[in-house]
Design a protein around this motif. Structure first.
Motif: not given
Ligand code: NAD
Length: 429
Positions: A55-66
């Motif tokens: 499960y890969i947490p990624v900081r999206m450009d919006t600032g949130h983690i997906q």
């Protein structure tokens, strides 16, 4: 990074004839039975060695983690490190990756390169992600897999929606953790970062080398051979261009939107130029427009499906009118269609051989990286030709000796090689 094959791939699910894992298993079982593979080897070889889910947490450009779900399946290590691509697609599944990783084991064994099979994927929609998001996702996926990949363990490569930039990110991330540059952890890298000359053209060139051998069985020469190619991307476009340059008469070619046909032959460099400028083959002058479905049914000497899976099925196999089927794509023919083609006397160059030029030059890339010494393009191409011609002829002899069709022979040859090595090593059970 747009890839129209993502949509097509959705058709994997929901129809048994088109399920990749079932197609692989059916062919594996048939070959294993003919080989008389003993129960222990059968049990070991039929399943993957390792399935990894992350499960890969990624900081999206919006600032949130997906959180993204990713996989890596390592099917078999009997002959060397696992080898295979990583695909980014909304519908990639563990089942699909499992099938593809097994296919890689058999493909590497058919061309006798010292690798096992692997495949990876991340469920994501790369078309809707920024370059920064893709880079962060790729780096974190690599970090999650850091103990499982490596030049001696598992060597990823590009696949659907991943490319040499993705490989450069993986190489860099792995190298940062290792504290030194490790180019051989992936193949399909940019040439400047340890990639191999000739890798881009290798799959299409491998198709050409197989076709060169196959036409000899029909007393044809390139000049007397008509060719139909489905797909005009890395495999189909380059394959058609190389065949055209060698004197073959390429009479039809397509892309996802449809194809063009001229029985007198097409000027392939001109067609590809038109396609690049117009992003479609529609309106190409001096040729008749055909649908992808009709294109497959054009009478020709060589039909090369080089686009996507499940193109020749029990529904249309009876209408295929070629002497030689050169499977540039992975899985373009279903097992049900195999039987029909066989009954109709079509000579099949099975995908695990026909498109193995790509993995062969990936192997050359890995070898060059480990030596730190790089070959000229001519040297790469000459070694590729040796490998493809030798593998083609081994396959044909094997098929004759065992009185089986060429696809069954390819699986038997591959399974036999992996079984032999497994037996010699012994099963650590
Ligand atoms: P690509 O994206 O470069 O090209 C695919 C081509 O197929 C494009 O011309 C596209 O327009 C066309 N296409 C897509 N969907 C289609 C459809 N439904 N009907 C008709 N045409 C369609 O991809 P590629 O790298 O050329 O790969 C093609 C096939 O070869 C895939 O099955 C892939 O797994 C297999 N393959 C590729 C390599 C490689 O080194 N690139 C190696 C081994 C196998």
């Amino acid at each position: 990074m747009a890839n129209p094959m993502a949509d097509e791939n959705r058709r994997f699910h929901g129809s048994d004839e088109k399920n990749p894992f079932e197609a692989m298993s059916e062919r594996f079982d048939r070959a294993a039975k003919l080989l008389g593979l003993d129960d222990d080897l059968y049990a070991v070889m039929r399943v993957p060695s390792r399935e990894i889910k992350v499960y890969i947490p990624v900081r999206m450009d919006t600032g949130h983690i997906q959180i993204f779900e990713g996989f890596r399946v390592q099917h078999n290590f009997a002959r060397g490190p696992a080898k295979g691509g990583i695909r980014y697609a909304p519908d990639v599944s563990l089942d699909e990756v499992k099938a593809l990783s097994a296919w890689m084991t058999w493909k590497c064994a058919v061309v006798n390169v010292p690798f096992g099979g692997g495949k990876g994927g991340i469920i994501c929609n790369p078309q809707q992600m920024s370059l920064g998001e893709l880079e962060r996702m790729t780096r974190r996926y690599t970090a999650e897999l850091i103990d499982f990949i490596g030049p001696d363990k598992d060597v990823p490569a590009p696949d659907m929606n991943t490319n040499e930039q993705t490989m450069a990110w993986i190489m860099d991330t792995y190298s940062m953790h290792a504290r030194h540059t490790v180019t051989a952890v992936v193949t399909g890298k940019p040439v400047a970062l340890g990639g191999s000359l000739g890798r881009r053209e290798a799959t299409g060139r491998g198709v050409l080398f197989c076709v060169n051998e196959a036409i000899k069985r029909f007393d044809l020469t390139p000049e007397t051979t008509s060719v139909v190619v489905q797909g005009s991307g890395n495999v189909g476009g380059i394959g058609a261009e190389l065949m055209h340059a060698q004197g073959y008469k390429v009479i039809a070619i397509s892309d996802v939107g449809g194809g063009i046909h001229n029985p007198d032959g097409l000027d392939i460099p001109n067609v590809l130029d038109f396609l690049q400028k117009n992003r479609t083959l529609e309106g190409y002058p001096g040729a008749e427009q055909v649908s992808n479905k009709d294109l497959l049914e054009i009478e020709c000497d060589v039909l090369a499906p080089c686009a996507t899976e499940n193109q020749i099925t029990s529904e249309n196999a009876n209408r295929i009118r070629c002497k030689i089927l050169a499977e540039g794509a992975n899985g373009p023919t279903t097992p049900k269609a195999d039987q029909i083609l066989h009954d109709n006397g079509v000579f099949v160059i099975p995908d695990i051989l026909a498109n193995a030029g790509g993995v062969t030059v990936s192997y050359f890339e890995w070898v060059q990286d480990r030596m730190g010494y790089f070959w000229s393009e001519a040297e790469v191409n000459a070694r590729l030709e040796d490998k493809m011609v030798a593998s083609f002829n081994e396959l044909v002899h094997y098929a004759d000796k065992h009185n089986v069709d060429s696809r069954t022979a390819a699986y038997m040859l591959a399974i036999d090689r992996v079984a032999y090595d497994t037996r010699m090593r012994g099963i650590y059970a």
